[in-house]
Design a protein around this motif. Sequence first.
Motif, short mmCIF file in Angstrom:
data_model
loop_
_atom_site.label_atom_id
_atom_site.label_comp_id
_atom_site.label_asym_id
_atom_site.label_seq_id
_atom_site.Cartn_x
_atom_site.Cartn_y
_atom_site.Cartn_z
N VAL A 63 100.19 77.84 -12.93
CA VAL A 63 101.19 78.82 -12.53
C VAL A 63 100.83 79.34 -11.14
CG1 VAL A 63 99.96 80.76 -13.61
CG2 VAL A 63 102.43 80.90 -13.29
N CYS A 64 101.84 79.60 -10.31
CA CYS A 64 101.59 80.13 -8.97
C CYS A 64 101.69 81.65 -8.99
CB CYS A 64 102.58 79.52 -7.97
SG CYS A 64 104.24 80.23 -8.03
N VAL A 65 101.51 82.26 -7.83
CA VAL A 65 101.48 83.72 -7.76
C VAL A 65 102.82 84.32 -8.19
CG1 VAL A 65 102.15 83.85 -5.31
CG2 VAL A 65 100.82 85.70 -6.33
N LYS A 66 103.93 83.64 -7.91
CA LYS A 66 105.22 84.19 -8.29
C LYS A 66 105.36 84.22 -9.81
CE LYS A 66 107.69 81.38 -5.66
NZ LYS A 66 106.66 80.76 -4.79
N GLY A 67 105.02 83.11 -10.46
CA GLY A 67 105.09 83.09 -11.91
C GLY A 67 104.13 84.06 -12.56
N ALA A 68 102.94 84.19 -11.99
CA ALA A 68 101.93 85.07 -12.58
C ALA A 68 102.32 86.53 -12.52
CB ALA A 68 100.59 84.86 -11.87
N THR A 69 103.15 86.90 -11.53
CA THR A 69 103.52 88.32 -11.36
C THR A 69 104.97 88.60 -11.75
OG1 THR A 69 104.13 87.87 -9.04
CG2 THR A 69 101.88 88.61 -9.46
#
Length: 765
Positions: A63-69
Motif C-alpha cells: 500500500v502507498c501513502v495515499k492508501g495508508a492514510t
Amino acid sequence: MTTPIKTLCPYCGVGCGLEVLPDKPCGSTDSAVDLDPIQNPESKSQNWKVRGDRSHPSSKGMVCVKGATVAEPLTADRLLYPMLRESLDQPFQRVSWDQAFDRIVWQIRSAVANQGADAVCLYGSGQFQTEDYYVAQKLMKGGLGTNNFDANSRLCMSSAVAGYVQSLGADGPPCCYDDLEQTDCAFIIGSNTAECHPIAFNRLRKYHKQNSSVKMIVVDPRRTPTAEAADLHLAIKPGTDIDLLNGMAHLLLQWGAIDALFIDECTTGFPGYAEVVRHYPPDVVADRCGISVADLETAARFWQESQRILSLWSMGINQSSEGTAKVRAIINLHLMTGTIGKPGSGPFSLTGQPNAMGGREAGGLAHLLPGYRSVKNPQHRAEVEQAWGLPSGRISPHPGRSAWEMITGVEAGAVEFLWIAATNPMVSMPDLERTRQSLRRSPFTVYQDVYHPTETAAYAHLLLPAAQWSEKTGTMTNSERVITYCPAFRQPPGEAKPDWEIFAEVGRRLGHSDLFHFADVAAVRSEFVQLTQNRPCDQSGITHASLQANGPLQWPCPASETFPTPSTPDTPHPTPHTPHPTPHSKRLYTNHHFPTPDGRARFAAYHSKGLAEPPDPDYPMVLTTGRLYGHWHTQSRTGRIDKIRQMHPNPFIEIHPRDAERLEVQEGDWVEVRSRRGMARFPATITKGIAPGTVFVPMHWGELWASQAEANALTHPIACPDSLQPELKACAVQLTKISPPGQMTQSQAIDRPSLDEQPAMQSVS
C-alpha cells in the motif's frame, strides 16, 4: 480477534486491496469495538486503521501513502446537507432532500421543454463505483433519451479506449499484473509509474532488480523516479512519441525482427504500416526526438532481443491531440513482433482513476453503452433497449457531449442544466478561465460531492452531499480487469447519500419508476452484469454474492463459471467466454483471435503531427504537467491529510539549468508562466532532470490551496479527434522572473472554514 473488513483503495487504477480495522472510537477506553457502524450510529466517530490486504491478487499486501492514510479525512470538511441558492451572488441555504429532488426535476423538465433532452448534461467521475456509473448513464440514455453523460475518464483514459477498440476490436487491457514479473523488457512511455501507480511499479522494480537480464526502458522528457530505475532513459522532446515508435519499428523491420507468421495469420494492414515507418530512419528520428542514434538503436535492440515485451503507458500518451494514434503506434510494435496474448507481453494501459475501467464497462462515456457497446451501433442500441424495456429508438444514435463539449455547450446557451458529480472541473479542465466563464453562464448547475468547499462548488446553484468510500457499497475494476467488492462499513455523515441512490430517485420522480426499481445496490450490479453477457467484458458471473464468497475476480467471467473457494493470489481466475474454450489465462487474446469482424488485429499507419500547440518565438517553451506521489488530482481528499500536505507543501516549476541561466533564475526564485490562455506563478526548482526547453508543473493545486498556481489555467482544450481527449500534457508558454508575490500560504489555504462554519460560501460575481 476482530476480523478486518476487506475493501479497495479509492485512489489510482492499480486497485490495491485494503484491510480496515477499527481503532478506538473517539472517547472510548474499550478495546472491543462493534464492527457494524451501519447498525451502530454511535460509531460514527470511529477511527480506523488501514493496511494492505495480503490476499488481494493485484497488490499482495502493499500500500502507498495515499492508501495508508485514506481513512484520515473521512469526517473532515464534509458536505452534510443539500444547499440551494437562486443565483451565484447569493448565499447557500439548507434545504431538504425532497426540496432538492423537486428542484432538480423541475429544472430538467424545463430544459427539456425549452430545447429538448440534449439541453441536459451529467458529468461524472472515475471515482464512481460501477453501480453509480450504471444508474447515472441509465438515467440519461434510457430515462431522458440523451447520451449527454460523460465522465472525467474522458480526460484520463479515452485515448486508450479508442486505441484498443480500433486496433484489437474491443476495449480492455489484455495484460495482467503478473506480467510485471514475467517480462524480459518493460517499455514505459508517458507514465511516471513510480509516483502515479506506485504499487504496480514496486512489483516491476523488485523483479527488475532481481533479474539482471531484464531491461527497463523509460520514455519521458523528465528524469522521474521511474526513469531513475531504467536501464535506458529516452528524454524525448514532448510530442515526438510517434516519431520514436515509428523509428523503432523502422529498425526492427530493417533487422528482420518481426513475427511474419503472426502478421500474416492474425493481422491486417501491415503493408501500409511498413510503408509509413520506412520514412523514419534513425538519423531523422533521433534529431526530431532530441536523442542520440545510439540510444534509439539500443531501445530497438532491447525490444528485438526480448521474447516477452510489456509496454506500459498512461497520461503522457493519452492526454494528447494524437492520443489514439500514439496508443495504436505502441500496439503496432506488439503486433509486428507477435508479443501479445503471452505471459510478460502486451500493450498495457495503466488506468488513471480507481474505477475508470468499471465506468467503461458500464457505458460511462458519451459514446458508450453497457457491455462495451456503442451508441452508434443499431444492434447495440436495440439490445440495451430490450433489456431496459424501452421502445425501439429511445436511445439516441448520436454520441453525447464530451466533457469539454459540455463546457462549450453551456457557453453557447445549448445546455440549460449541468449536473457535476464526484469531480472538480474548476481545477481539472483545460483552459480554466474559459471554463470559469462558461460555468458562470450556466442557468442551473448541480454539484454533487463529498467535501466542501471545493473550487467547483463556487459555481453551483444546488449542492448535494454524497457518500464516499467506506460509506456505500459497490464494486470497482482495476487496470488488470480485477473487480473488487467494496462494502460500506460506516454511516455517511449528515444526510449524505450514495450517488446511485440520488440518480435513481431523480429517475423515479421524472416518471421512470420502471427503470429504477432497484431494491438495493446488489440489484443494480445484477442488472448491469446481464448486459455484459457474451460481450468481450463478460462479467455476468461477478455479482456481489460471488465476490463476497470468492474475493476479487477478473473478467471475462461468464455466469456459468465455477469459482474456486477460497480465492488466493495464486488461484486461477475464471475461463474466458470464447466460442472454443481454452485453458484459462489472466490475459486476453491468448488464442490470437481478436473481436473484430475478421478475427484479426489491425495495424494503423500514422505519421507524427507533433504538438497541437508547438513553441514559437513568443511562447518558446513547452509546459508539461503531472501528478506527485502523495497527492491525488485536485486535493479534495489528500489536501486534508497532514502527512501528505507536509510531503508536498507547495506547488513549483521545474526548469533545466540552461533555461534558468538564460532567464537569470536561481533556485527558489519566483517565475511567472504565461500561455495564450492564462497565467500562473511558481517558485523555481532548478534540475537537470527535465529536458531543456521543457518545464514541469504539478496539476494538484487549485485556488483553494494556493494562489495563481493552477496548471490548467495554462493548458488548451485541443483534443484527439478520435478519443476527444484534450492535450493536457503540453502547451506553449513563456517564463518571466518576478519578485516574490504575496501568495496565500499553504496553512492559510487549508484553514478555510468548513460548511458548518460557512453556510454562506463565498460566491462569484
